[in-house]
Scaffold this active site. Structure first.
Site, PDB file in Angstrom:
ATOM      1  N   CYS A  38       3.740   2.553   4.992  1.00 15.59           N
ATOM      2  CA  CYS A  38       3.446   3.988   4.944  1.00 15.59           C
ATOM      3  C   CYS A  38       1.944   4.179   5.119  1.00 15.59           C
ATOM      4  CB  CYS A  38       3.908   4.555   3.609  1.00 15.59           C
ATOM      5  SG  CYS A  38       3.388   6.260   3.373  1.00 15.59           S
ATOM      6  N   ARG A  63      10.374  11.767   3.619  1.00 15.74           N
ATOM      7  CA  ARG A  63      11.030  10.805   4.520  1.00 15.74           C
ATOM      8  C   ARG A  63      11.329   9.476   3.841  1.00 15.74           C
ATOM      9  NH1 ARG A  63       8.050  14.455   6.712  1.00 15.74           N
ATOM     10  NH2 ARG A  63       8.515  15.302   8.788  1.00 15.74           N
ATOM     11  N   PHE A  68      -1.501  -2.998   7.752  1.00  5.70           N
ATOM     12  CA  PHE A  68      -2.218  -3.828   8.731  1.00  5.70           C
ATOM     13  C   PHE A  68      -1.688  -5.261   8.718  1.00  5.70           C
ATOM     14  CE2 PHE A  68      -5.715  -6.538  10.160  1.00  5.70           C
ATOM     15  CZ  PHE A  68      -6.088  -5.904  11.328  1.00  5.70           C
ATOM     16  N   HIS A 113      -9.462   5.635   9.543  1.00 13.33           N
ATOM     17  CA  HIS A 113      -8.650   4.439   9.276  1.00 13.33           C
ATOM     18  C   HIS A 113      -7.217   4.604   9.747  1.00 13.33           C
ATOM     19  CE1 HIS A 113      -7.094   6.727   5.819  1.00 13.33           C
ATOM     20  NE2 HIS A 113      -6.059   5.923   5.917  1.00 13.33           N
ATOM     21  N   TRP A 123       0.866  -1.188   0.000  1.00 11.44           N
ATOM     22  CA  TRP A 123       0.000   0.000   0.000  1.00 11.44           C
ATOM     23  C   TRP A 123       0.902   1.236   0.000  1.00 11.44           C
ATOM     24  CZ3 TRP A 123      -5.457  -0.561   0.381  1.00 11.44           C
ATOM     25  CH2 TRP A 123      -6.165   0.656   0.400  1.00 11.44           C
TER      26      TRP A 123
HETATM   27  C1  DLZ Z   1      -7.368   0.366   3.791  1.00 14.27           C
HETATM   28  C2  DLZ Z   1      -6.112   1.144   3.924  1.00 14.27           C
HETATM   29  C3  DLZ Z   1      -6.126   2.542   3.913  1.00 14.27           C
HETATM   30  C4  DLZ Z   1      -7.391   3.312   3.772  1.00 14.27           C
HETATM   31  N1  DLZ Z   1      -4.993   3.241   4.014  1.00 14.27           N
HETATM   32  C5  DLZ Z   1      -3.813   2.602   4.154  1.00 14.27           C
HETATM   33  C6  DLZ Z   1      -2.592   3.332   4.297  1.00 14.27           C
HETATM   34  O1  DLZ Z   1      -2.542   4.568   4.278  1.00 14.27           O
HETATM   35  N2  DLZ Z   1      -1.439   2.615   4.422  1.00 14.27           N
HETATM   36  C7  DLZ Z   1      -1.417   1.253   4.443  1.00 14.27           C
HETATM   37  O2  DLZ Z   1      -0.335   0.667   4.575  1.00 14.27           O
HETATM   38  N3  DLZ Z   1      -2.554   0.549   4.316  1.00 14.27           N
HETATM   39  C8  DLZ Z   1      -3.724   1.175   4.161  1.00 14.27           C
HETATM   40  N4  DLZ Z   1      -4.894   0.480   4.029  1.00 14.27           N
HETATM   41  C9  DLZ Z   1      -4.816  -1.010   3.899  1.00 14.27           C
HETATM   42  C10 DLZ Z   1      -4.750  -1.759   5.222  1.00 14.27           C
HETATM   43  O3  DLZ Z   1      -3.440  -1.688   5.781  1.00 14.27           O
HETATM   44  C11 DLZ Z   1      -5.090  -3.257   4.987  1.00 14.27           C
HETATM   45  O4  DLZ Z   1      -4.277  -3.773   3.970  1.00 14.27           O
HETATM   46  C12 DLZ Z   1      -6.556  -3.468   4.616  1.00 14.27           C
HETATM   47  O5  DLZ Z   1      -7.404  -2.863   5.553  1.00 14.27           O
HETATM   48  C13 DLZ Z   1      -6.897  -4.991   4.518  1.00 14.27           C
HETATM   49  O6  DLZ Z   1      -6.693  -5.622   5.792  1.00 14.27           O
END
Ligand code: DLZ
Length: 162
Positions: A87, A134, A64, A95, A29
């Site tokens: 990140c 960063r 996550f 969230h 992500w």
């Molecule tokens: C869903 C989501 C959102 C909205 N933003 C981020 C983020 O800024 N950075 C990141 O690493 N992951 C984000 N995710 C995804 C969640 O980490 C996760 O992969 C999903 O909720 C599925 O479990």
């Protein structure tokens, strides 16, 4: 401090990392940022003597998933330390708070539950620009910082256990 350059350190104070074995778990992500963290982390480990074949890289979908990704790596590979790179950028919904809390607590618990260091290489920023600054920008690269921390903690563990 927000103006600290994350890549500034005294190389003479970093232990020799040859013979050390590291796992890196990187979140896909915000990959424009996290792949730069990965590049910095990898180059820094190599610069301090780690062999490329002693660095295992695994990808997870988002920050996550870093906790479970790192735990599975710890349970299945013989590594000195595991570096978690991600990140998380503040959006319009809560969230940000939930993911930040989850991954910071998750990585903290891994450090307590397993007998190796797990490094928190996760950017938690208000916007994309702060993340870019960063991840190889004007404040250095948090991937470099995470690599140095992994080397230092691995040396600390080896020293105490010897
Ligand atoms: C869903 C989501 C959102 C909205 N933003 C981020 C983020 O800024 N950075 C990141 O690493 N992951 C984000 N995710 C995804 C969640 O980490 C996760 O992969 C999903 O909720 C599925 O479990």
């Amino acid at each position: 401090m927000s103006t600290t350059n994350l890549s500034e350190y005294d190389p003479s104070k970093v232990p020799d990392a040859s013979g050390m074995r590291f796992g890196i778990v990187v979140s896909d992500w915000n990959s424009e940022i996290t792949y730069r963290l990965l590049e910095g982390c990898l180059n820094t480990l190599l610069k301090h003597g780690t062999s490329r074949e002693d660095i295992l890289i695994r990808h997870v979908p988002g920050s996550f998933e870093l906790t479970l990704g790192a735990q599975l790596l710890a349970e299945n590979e013989d590594v000195d330390a595991i570096i978690c790179l991600g990140c998380i950028i503040q959006g319009e919904t809560p969230h940000f708070t939930y993911i930040c809390q989850s991954v910071s607590m998750g990585i903290t618990e891994l450090n307590i539950d397993y007998n190796i260091p797990f490094i928190f290489g996760v950017l938690t920023t208000n916007n994309f620009e702060q993340a870019r600054e960063r991840a190889g920008g004007k404040y250095g690269n948090k991937g470099d910082e995470a690599a140095i921390t992994a080397i230092k903690m691995s040396a600390y563990k080896r020293d105490i256990e010897s």
